[in-house]
Write an enzyme that holds these catalytic residues in place. Structure first.
Site, PDB file in Angstrom:
ATOM      1  N   ARG A   1      -2.334  -1.178   5.217  1.00  0.00           N
ATOM      2  CA  ARG A   1      -3.470  -1.825   4.540  1.00  0.00           C
ATOM      3  C   ARG A   1      -3.083  -3.161   3.909  1.00  0.00           C
ATOM      4  O   ARG A   1      -3.903  -4.089   3.834  1.00  0.00           O
ATOM      5  CB  ARG A   1      -4.051  -0.870   3.492  1.00  0.00           C
ATOM      6  CG  ARG A   1      -4.778   0.321   4.074  1.00  0.00           C
ATOM      7  CD  ARG A   1      -5.166   1.350   3.015  1.00  0.00           C
ATOM      8  NE  ARG A   1      -4.013   2.106   2.528  1.00  0.00           N
ATOM      9  CZ  ARG A   1      -4.065   2.984   1.539  1.00  0.00           C
ATOM     10  NH1 ARG A   1      -5.209   3.195   0.902  1.00  0.00           N
ATOM     11  NH2 ARG A   1      -2.988   3.647   1.171  1.00  0.00           N
TER      12      ARG A   1
ATOM     13  N   CYS B   1       0.876  -1.177   0.000  1.00  0.00           N
ATOM     14  CA  CYS B   1       0.000   0.000   0.000  1.00  0.00           C
ATOM     15  C   CYS B   1       0.905   1.216   0.000  1.00  0.00           C
ATOM     16  O   CYS B   1       1.859   1.264  -0.767  1.00  0.00           O
ATOM     17  CB  CYS B   1      -0.976  -0.023   1.176  1.00  0.00           C
ATOM     18  SG  CYS B   1      -0.215  -0.273   2.790  1.00  0.00           S
TER      19      CYS B   1
END
Length: 353
Positions: free
Chosen positions: A294, A289
């Site tokens: 994430r 990410c």
């Protein structure tokens, strides 16, 4: 009525009150003693996402994990910076700062020496069952990934976080809990370096391995180069050859990977989410990410489902854009409008406002 009779009646009434009070106290004490402990079905060591009932059953001493466990609420900063810890946390939970597992300016995982210190400071050894939760599933997953990489054998994430806990009817407390430092982690860190992909290996695999897919767990606008997603990253694009793996509507959520109640999707749901993507679970996958948070969510879902052909490209876009010579793509690589260039040619006006 004579005074003697009145006195006798008063004594009788008072005695009855005392006896009733004693009886109520004894009944209350008996009720406390007989409070039913929560039981839940045992889960496998590699199972990551667990229910509030399972966590409470650990606290109540009804799981094998009950012998040695720590519950930790995860967020950036100290417990004073946490949006929820001092308002109400799981009884006995310590606060875990994400800075204990990563550091700038790249925001990769810290060195093995720093990782060990942070883990020991939180009272954790390799055979401690670590139960994590937090307001941000990405932050929680980041710490979970870091601990597995380091070598903690049994790491859990409370699925749905504190909201799921409270919805299930379990109590919280506001008292700050200080971790009791551990002395020896029990193995060399990292015990699982294979979980992490370096930028050098990412470049090599993109160039030479047709089965390798570098999967962007970012918002669509980030993937298309419309925004970097971060206030401190001025350039927006993706590493050349990257494919999109969904995330959320903006850089600050993972809604595509969450159910409406805030719990994480399961493996079948994730495969369905990926049905429009340019990869499958048969590929070697490396999730990334902006700075690593994430990307850890789908990695954990894969991990608990027995997959081994996946890593986290820890540096993500942040590290990639630090080298002007690195090749990038701007736009959808499936379209004719995608532009291929280098980091150095990108504009510096794409920081998130």
């Amino acid at each position: 009525m004579n005074k003697k009779l009145v006195s006798l009646l008063l004594i009788a009434v008072l005695s009855l009150g005392v006896l009733t009070g004693c009886s109520s106290k004894e009944e209350s004490k008996e009720a406390d003693t007989n409070t039913e402990k929560v039981t839940a079905e045992a889960v496998d060591t590699k199972t990551v996402f667990v229910t509030p009932e399972w966590v409470q059953s650990v606290i109540d001493g009804n799981q094998k994990e009950s012998e040695k466990y720590i519950v930790g609420e995860v967020s950036w900063g100290t417990y004073k910076d946490s949006p929820s810890y001092t308002k109400g946390h799981i009884p006995g939970a310590i606060h875990i700062n994400t800075d204990s597992v990563e550091e700038g300016p790249v925001w990769n995982l810290v060195s093995p020496e720093k990782m060990e210190k942070g883990i020991l400071d939180n009272g954790i050894t390799k055979d401690t069952t670590v139960i994590l939760y937090g307001d941000d599933i990405s932050a929680t997953s980041r710490v979970a990934f870091a601990y597995l990489w380091a070598g903690v054998d049994n790491v859990k994430v409370l699925n749905g976080g504190i909201k799921a806990w409270e919805k299930a009817g379990y109590k919280t407390e506001t008292e700050v809990v200080e971790a009791k430092k551990a002395e020896d982690f029990g193995t060399k860190i990292p015990a699982h370096p294979e979980y992490q992909l370096s930028i050098e290996d990412a470049k090599d695999k993109l160039e030479n391995d047709d089965n390798f897919k570098l999967v962007s767990i970012r918002s669509k606008d980030e993937f298309l180069g419309k925004t970097s997603g971060y206030s401190y990253i001025n350039k927006a694009a993706e590493p050349k050859g990257a494919v999109w793996g969904h995330a959320g509507t903006d850089p600050y959520n993972m809604n595509d990977y969450l159910n409406e109640d805030g719990t994480c999707i399961n493996m079948d749901q994730m495969k369905e989410l990926w049905s429009d993507c340019d990869f499958t679970t048969d590929n070697e996958l490396s999730f990334y990410c902006g700075t690593g948070w994430r990307a850890c969510v789908p990695w954990l879902i894969c991990y608990e489902n027995g997959m081994t052909n996946m890593t986290v490209f820890d540096g993500g876009w942040n590290e990639w854009q630090m080298d002007d010579s690195n090749p990038v793509q701007v736009g959808d690589p499936a379209s004719d409008d995608c532009v291929y260039t280098t980091v150095g040619e990108l504009s510096n006006d794409k920081a998130a406002k």
